[in-house]
Design a protein around this motif. Structure first.
Motif, short mmCIF file in Angstrom:
data_model
loop_
_atom_site.label_atom_id
_atom_site.label_comp_id
_atom_site.label_asym_id
_atom_site.label_seq_id
_atom_site.Cartn_x
_atom_site.Cartn_y
_atom_site.Cartn_z
N ARG A 175 -67.32 -29.94 34.75
CA ARG A 175 -68.79 -30.02 34.73
C ARG A 175 -69.36 -29.85 33.32
NH1 ARG A 175 -70.55 -26.63 40.19
NH2 ARG A 175 -69.46 -28.00 41.67
N LEU A 176 -68.46 -29.69 32.35
CA LEU A 176 -68.88 -29.58 30.95
C LEU A 176 -68.40 -30.80 30.18
CD1 LEU A 176 -67.96 -25.85 30.16
CD2 LEU A 176 -70.06 -26.75 31.20
N HIS A 177 -69.20 -31.20 29.21
CA HIS A 177 -68.80 -32.29 28.31
C HIS A 177 -68.74 -31.75 26.89
CE1 HIS A 177 -68.41 -36.15 26.38
NE2 HIS A 177 -69.49 -35.91 25.65
N LEU A 178 -67.55 -31.78 26.31
CA LEU A 178 -67.37 -31.31 24.94
C LEU A 178 -68.03 -32.30 23.98
CD1 LEU A 178 -66.20 -29.33 22.90
CD2 LEU A 178 -64.03 -30.60 23.02
N GLN A 179 -69.22 -31.96 23.52
CA GLN A 179 -70.00 -32.88 22.71
C GLN A 179 -69.70 -32.75 21.22
OE1 GLN A 179 -74.31 -32.25 22.55
NE2 GLN A 179 -74.67 -34.44 22.77
N GLY A 180 -69.39 -31.53 20.76
CA GLY A 180 -69.16 -31.40 19.33
C GLY A 180 -68.96 -29.97 18.88
N LEU A 181 -69.25 -29.75 17.59
CA LEU A 181 -69.07 -28.46 16.94
C LEU A 181 -70.36 -28.03 16.27
CD1 LEU A 181 -65.66 -29.10 15.09
CD2 LEU A 181 -66.00 -28.16 17.39
N MET A 182 -70.56 -26.73 16.17
CA MET A 182 -71.77 -26.19 15.55
C MET A 182 -71.40 -25.07 14.60
SD MET A 182 -73.73 -23.15 15.94
CE MET A 182 -75.30 -22.58 16.58
N THR A 183 -72.15 -24.93 13.51
CA THR A 183 -71.98 -23.79 12.63
C THR A 183 -73.34 -23.32 12.13
OG1 THR A 183 -70.74 -22.88 10.76
CG2 THR A 183 -71.75 -25.03 10.41
N ILE A 184 -73.40 -22.05 11.79
CA ILE A 184 -74.59 -21.49 11.15
C ILE A 184 -74.38 -21.43 9.64
CG2 ILE A 184 -76.01 -19.41 10.91
CD1 ILE A 184 -75.52 -18.89 13.88
N GLY A 185 -73.21 -21.01 9.22
CA GLY A 185 -72.93 -20.96 7.80
C GLY A 185 -73.52 -19.73 7.15
N SER A 186 -73.21 -19.54 5.89
CA SER A 186 -73.67 -18.35 5.18
C SER A 186 -74.98 -18.63 4.44
CB SER A 186 -72.61 -17.89 4.17
OG SER A 186 -72.53 -18.80 3.09
N LEU A 187 -75.76 -17.58 4.28
CA LEU A 187 -77.03 -17.70 3.56
C LEU A 187 -76.79 -18.09 2.11
CD1 LEU A 187 -80.10 -17.37 3.42
CD2 LEU A 187 -79.75 -14.92 2.98
N THR A 188 -75.73 -17.56 1.51
CA THR A 188 -75.42 -17.88 0.12
C THR A 188 -75.21 -19.37 -0.06
OG1 THR A 188 -74.40 -15.71 -0.19
CG2 THR A 188 -73.84 -17.44 -1.78
N GLU A 189 -74.46 -19.97 0.87
CA GLU A 189 -74.21 -21.40 0.78
C GLU A 189 -75.50 -22.20 0.97
OE1 GLU A 189 -71.52 -23.46 0.11
OE2 GLU A 189 -70.71 -21.61 -0.70
N SER A 190 -76.35 -21.74 1.89
CA SER A 190 -77.60 -22.45 2.14
C SER A 190 -78.50 -22.46 0.91
CB SER A 190 -78.35 -21.79 3.32
OG SER A 190 -77.62 -21.95 4.51
N LEU A 191 -78.58 -21.31 0.23
CA LEU A 191 -79.43 -21.21 -0.95
C LEU A 191 -78.90 -22.05 -2.11
CD1 LEU A 191 -80.22 -17.38 -0.88
CD2 LEU A 191 -81.74 -19.26 -0.21
N SER A 193 -77.18 -24.89 -1.68
CA SER A 193 -76.82 -26.22 -1.20
C SER A 193 -77.41 -27.36 -2.02
CB SER A 193 -77.23 -26.38 0.27
OG SER A 193 -78.63 -26.24 0.41
N SER A 194 -78.54 -27.10 -2.69
CA SER A 194 -79.15 -28.17 -3.48
C SER A 194 -78.41 -28.39 -4.80
CB SER A 194 -80.62 -27.85 -3.75
OG SER A 194 -80.73 -26.64 -4.48
N ALA A 195 -77.66 -27.38 -5.23
CA ALA A 195 -76.99 -27.47 -6.52
C ALA A 195 -75.55 -27.93 -6.42
CB ALA A 195 -77.05 -26.11 -7.22
N LYS A 196 -74.93 -27.71 -5.29
CA LYS A 196 -73.52 -28.09 -5.12
C LYS A 196 -73.26 -28.36 -3.64
CE LYS A 196 -71.89 -23.35 -4.46
NZ LYS A 196 -70.92 -22.32 -4.87
N PRO A 197 -72.17 -29.04 -3.33
CA PRO A 197 -71.84 -29.28 -1.92
C PRO A 197 -71.70 -27.97 -1.15
CG PRO A 197 -70.48 -30.64 -3.36
CD PRO A 197 -71.22 -29.70 -4.25
N ASN A 198 -72.23 -27.95 0.05
CA ASN A 198 -72.20 -26.74 0.88
C ASN A 198 -70.81 -26.60 1.49
OD1 ASN A 198 -72.47 -25.12 3.39
ND2 ASN A 198 -74.62 -25.02 2.80
N PHE A 199 -70.13 -25.51 1.16
CA PHE A 199 -68.75 -25.30 1.63
C PHE A 199 -68.68 -25.25 3.15
CE2 PHE A 199 -65.44 -22.35 3.05
CZ PHE A 199 -64.31 -22.96 2.54
N ASP A 200 -69.64 -24.60 3.79
CA ASP A 200 -69.63 -24.48 5.25
C ASP A 200 -69.73 -25.84 5.92
OD1 ASP A 200 -69.44 -21.61 5.61
OD2 ASP A 200 -71.43 -21.52 4.73
#
Length: 273
Positions: A175-191, A193-200
């Motif tokens: 009854r479940l369909h495996l649709q994909g993957l999700m991540t939240i990631g780290s705040l450091t990477e988010s901040l 992200s505009s300067a370099k590729p986001n590792f997460d």
């Protein structure tokens, strides 16, 4: 379609919300212009009144995300039944039954255990015609305070936790369909992200690729239709501060809250529900 019975947002609030939504939509479109599949924008309405949700629903927004079970239940009861609700909070097995009985629950993005998946599969009512989409939450940053299954690499064993969880859903949870993957990631990477590729984000992409190979080797190739959409597992990554970087890295689903609804009250200032 359910009829909304609560107080509607004031006209100036409606204008404010729709202006913010239009800006986010334009930024999503620009960031994903070179891609193929149109990404899904999930408007995260945590702590926001149902009237805010209604205001942008009436502007064509159908996908909404909630972090807390009771808040999602209450809003789903008040709001139109063609809304696609995404649960993006921590999933506890004892809450699976409550979530499963929301008729227009579209996806749960935070599966991290076979116990939760089994409970959810068992709780879904028989009258539900389509399988419920689920995404596996991956802890790409490796932080102890983050939920999620460890990410994969080319050196990961064939029976890695994420592979076992995915196979459990495919084999044991019809009854479940495996649709994909999700991540939240780290705040450091988010901040950063505009300067370099986001590792997460890069980690989730490589994890997806590795998992797809593992599923194919286990006898479940993409062509079988047992997982993903369009021959691949979808990726849910990117929030208000970094969704553009996520889209450029290949995200299929972005979760934007404050960018649309504005700042939220502190948790302690919100009445528990």
């Amino acid at each position: 379609m359910a009829t909304f019975v609560g107080p509607k947002a004031l006209p100036e609030r409606v204008d404010e919300l729709r202006e913010s939504l239009a800006e986010i939509r334009a930024r999503v479109q620009q960031a994903s212009a070179s891609g193929g599949r149109q990404p899904t924008l999930v408007a995260v309405s945590k702590y926001k009144p149902a009237s805010d949700v209604l205001a942008i629903y009436e502007d064509g927004q159908l996908d909404f995300g909630e972090n807390y079970v009771q808040e999602l239940v209450e809003k789903a009861e008040q709001l139109p039944s063609d809304i696609r609700w995404h649960f993006i909070g921590t999933l506890q097995s004892n809450k699976a039954k409550t979530l499963a009985h929301i008729p227009n629950l579209y996806a749960i993005q935070t599966i991290t255990s076979t116990k939760a998946a089994t409970a959810l599969n068992k709780a879904l009512p028989e009258e539900r015609t389509a399988p419920l989409n689920v995404l596996l939450q991956v802890n790409t940053s490796g932080e102890d305070n983050k939920s999620g299954v460890p990410s994969l690499s080319s050196e990961s064993p064939p029976d890695a936790e994420l592979v076992r969880l995915a196979l459990h859903i495919i084999k044991e949870c019809p009854r479940l369909h495996l649709q994909g993957l999700m991540t939240i990631g780290s705040l450091t990477e988010s901040l950063a992200s505009s300067a370099k590729p986001n590792f997460d984000f890069l980690t989730l992409v490589s994890t997806r690729d590795t998992l797809q190979e593992a599923l194919a080797k286990a006898g479940f190739p993409a062509e079988g239709g047992r997982w993903g959409e369009g021959g691949k597992l979808l990726l849910s990554m990117g929030m208000s501060s970094d969704f553009e970087a996520a889209l450029k890295t290949g995200s299929d689903i972005v979760r934007v809250g404050t960018g649309i609804f504005g700042s939220r009250p502190k948790k302690e200032d919100v009445k528990p529900s």
